[in-house]
Motif scaffolding. Sequence first.
Motif: not given
Length: 1065
Positions: A468-476, A612-629
């Motif tokens: 998560p992005a820090p409170e009151d701090t804009p993401r880069p 890392l507060s800008c990188v979406p989780e689905f990048l990691i989920e895609n890897l997990a799903s693919f390896l499981s397949f």
Amino acid sequence: MSENLDSNPFTALFSSMNDAESFAQQQIQHLSSAENAVEVIPETDNPVSNVDDLTVSLQAKECLEVNRLVEDVFNVTLNNHSRSGMINDLVFLEELSTAVAPQDWIDIETLEHALFERLLLEDPARQVIGRNVCGREGSSPTNMHATQKEVITYLFECHRRLAMKSGPENNCHNKLISQMLSLVLRNAATALRQPALFESQELHSQILQLVSDNSISKTDLCKFFDGLVKQFVLDDGEVSAVDTLCLAFTSTLDTIHSDLTRSNLFTFNRSYLSLLHIFSSNSQLGSVLIVHSTPKDSHLGLTYADTLLGSILSLSCLPKVQDGPYEFFEKPSLQVASVTEGNIWTATEAVIENLYMIFHALLKHSNEVRHQTLCWLADCLHANVGRGKLWNSHGLNIGASSYVSDGFMLNLTGVLLRLCQPFCSDTADPMLLRVDPTYCASEVSDDAEMRSKGVHMKKMASETCLIPAPEDTPRPLSETYGFISECFYLAHKALDLGFKVTFEQLMRLNQDLARIQRAFIDAQNQAGANSDVVQTIGERMELEMTRYLSLRAALLEPQSLSRTAQLLVATAVWLVQVTLDVNSDQSPRKYYTPTQFRTVEFPLPQEVPATLSCVPEFLIENLASFLSFIRRFSPRTLEEQGFALLDPILTQVLVFMGSPQRMRNPHLRAHMAECLESLLPHHDEEPPALNPNPLGSFYRERLFKAHPHRKQIVESLLDVFVGIEMTGQSVAFEQKFKYRRPMYILMDYLWQIEEHAECFQNLATEAEANMEAVTPPLFLRFLNLLMNDAVFLLDEALSNMAQLRQMQTAREAGEWQQLPIHEREQNEGYLQHIGMIARFDNILGRETIHTLEFLTSKITSIFSHPTMVDRIAAMLNYFLFHLVGPKKRNFKVKDQKEYEFNPAKIVMDICKIYVHLHESDSFCLAVSQDGRSYSPHLFTYAEDVLARIGGGALIADVQAVALKVAQMASQQQTDDEILAEAPEEFLDPIMSTLMRDPVILPSSHTTVDRSTIARHLLSDQTDPFNRSALTMDMVKPHDELRLQIEAWIKEKKQQRQTQASDSNL
């Protein structure tokens, strides 16, 4: 003259009849002089040379050359007499001939009128002159071009002939040819703009016939269409040309769309793709293609399938719409699926490759066309984001008919993967570092900002990110983003909505098929193979198998699998580089792309990049799903390119799995453990034929034995094992065990490698040295949770097995037959439900006990620590008693293998744990002091069972355990008698046992034994009496009470000795 002009259609080209008459008179006078000059030329084999010799005027010579060129290209004439040396059949233009008489040839000034009259002829064959007139006996067929009725076909052939004649060798004619080409294109453009002029013809069909004619060069077609577009631009201007081109080609594109909608992967007309390649290769036509394929309501996902590009993307072995028919793998039990599968893969790859070429060409054009193309791709994904919603991933299919099909999204994914190839095929290429991690945090408010910043994907800022992005701090945020970043995230989002969703469907279908097959077997056993019920279930099973094979074939397309692997490996490399790219001074940057490749070193830096507060989780989920397949369906995919592909994935897993400060979500970190399990060299349930590649096992084994950071695996694994329960975040009870199952398999494999077994042992040694640390040691927390799991799972498993036995007994006794039908159906459903739960608990319970068995083979002292010893002893006694004691028959059911119930395996492992730990006096004492399950007969029961299940080799060791436990029991009985009736204040308020090391809890001021509160804090770091926060460093030793207890014990022992001495006297 006026009468002739009244009936001449070219009169409409002049502003008035007077203008038309004046033009006609000028032409007659001009051409008459040329005619008179030519009349004196005698017929020879070289008339042009004679003209030169007789100094015929240059103007007359030009007229002759133009006329000859016109006759050769357009096959028209104003001379209705056959002439010697005439090669082509010519169409006599009677009206123009009359209008310009006595002239009998065509020059550049009259060509426009001649061509227009020729195009308006309904039956040119009637006006053919020449030696090859159709129907003349002994003659060859009439020249098809001369008699061609179809306007576009005729003009294309004229254009082709003129293009062939242009070039350096014909410099003297190039100007004339250029003028004629312009005339041809002007007439073609007019025809497309005003098709009503040729209402009896279907101009769009003529275009489609041209592209489907294999004898026509694609180069000639491209030249024709390019020239046509230039004519539209010349006529309407750069801005308006696209609009008029859209109108001109709408019928053609509509026809293609309609036909593709009715076709499937094998039956569609491939020539349509040729036309779309031509369109995509031209900037204006490319824009026409995108505009035509943009739905009116771009917010509705399904509307994208109902477009021209969408109809091609929908060509798949899967249905085009929700609940649509499956066209392949009919009667799967009667055919060889591999043949159909191979044909599907070939056809699918051809579709994807053609679509890639189309989109790639569009993206290479002007900024405007690229913008339109990226908008189409991004809007399509955004409109279909509902495919990935939670309800859809759980198989509810709520509103699934509102989105594009699985086949559509898989094909779109394939196209985007192909576009990613330049920057992801080589993970050492610096081009990969141009992917910007802040892209998804960027929001644009309008079209202008979208263009200037290079952000076309919508609402990506609302995606859950790794931290998560820090409170009151804009993401880069970077100032602008390039195409590489857009392409990277588009491909990943397509994987998220396409591959991952379809794989989840396949897994649900796989489970459904297993249930149907069990029901089919049960029905056969009960009702016979020919019963109606069996036939009904069999038909359902065939239908589901058709679905299963279709989904499987769609996901296993080899090229897409290989490209997915490349993208995910590149993503793994990139994610690690993003993690290492720490902006130490926290100063704003123009761009946040990693600046260079850095080497990974453990332990990782304490500082975590804000990106890392800008990188979406689905990048990691895609890897997990693919390896499981691929673990289940294509284990050789990653192995085919060897260690170079496996290494980056393991590095990424190690960086994120054990690092909650870099990836907050415990579910995702648990998925990383699943990724590790997917990389194992082999799996027990995997048939050998699934992995025919002999190098596959070699590379996977090397991964765990040679990876530079392999010694981080065990610690990271235990960290996530503990983390999914200790984070305080919501993790469903059943989900927790689902996550841990692959961890058990992974630990079992690692334990067999000496280097990794040493890592377990080192962590255990460290834990023993810090048992009362503020934060309980990792290995201690792991063991605590491991025993919690074992107790819960085995207890639940035994309870469910006992319930299954009762239900099976009642059914076999005929009790269910006496019930109403709906109650019988309810009972059958409940029996299946309990069976599924029992199977789950049996598998996990067995693996949990097995994990304890191999750990205790080399790690023993920590299990004998006061914090742990009573729990491990009580657990072992409880389950051994139930499995070998008098009540063991309560768990005997039919089809034990179906429920994965293997009591023999559990008994063997439990007995081995006793043997591993029996050297410890405290352990044997704890076994003997368990008042709930221990009795002197416990190990006798175990010996009898071991003899029957092939555990004879263990009997002697178990007997040694039994002997020592009995000795410790005897000694403890004596001590208990001495310490009986201890004062209430000496007893632990939780365990009601005599305290040996009393401590005071700071907030409740309650006194408890140190071992009791230490054990409690492993699971819950709060005061058990008032729920205040509590750690071991906060408790205060109650030395005064401890001394009192020690004095009381000493006094009691002395009294006992005195009594013993007196009795001896």
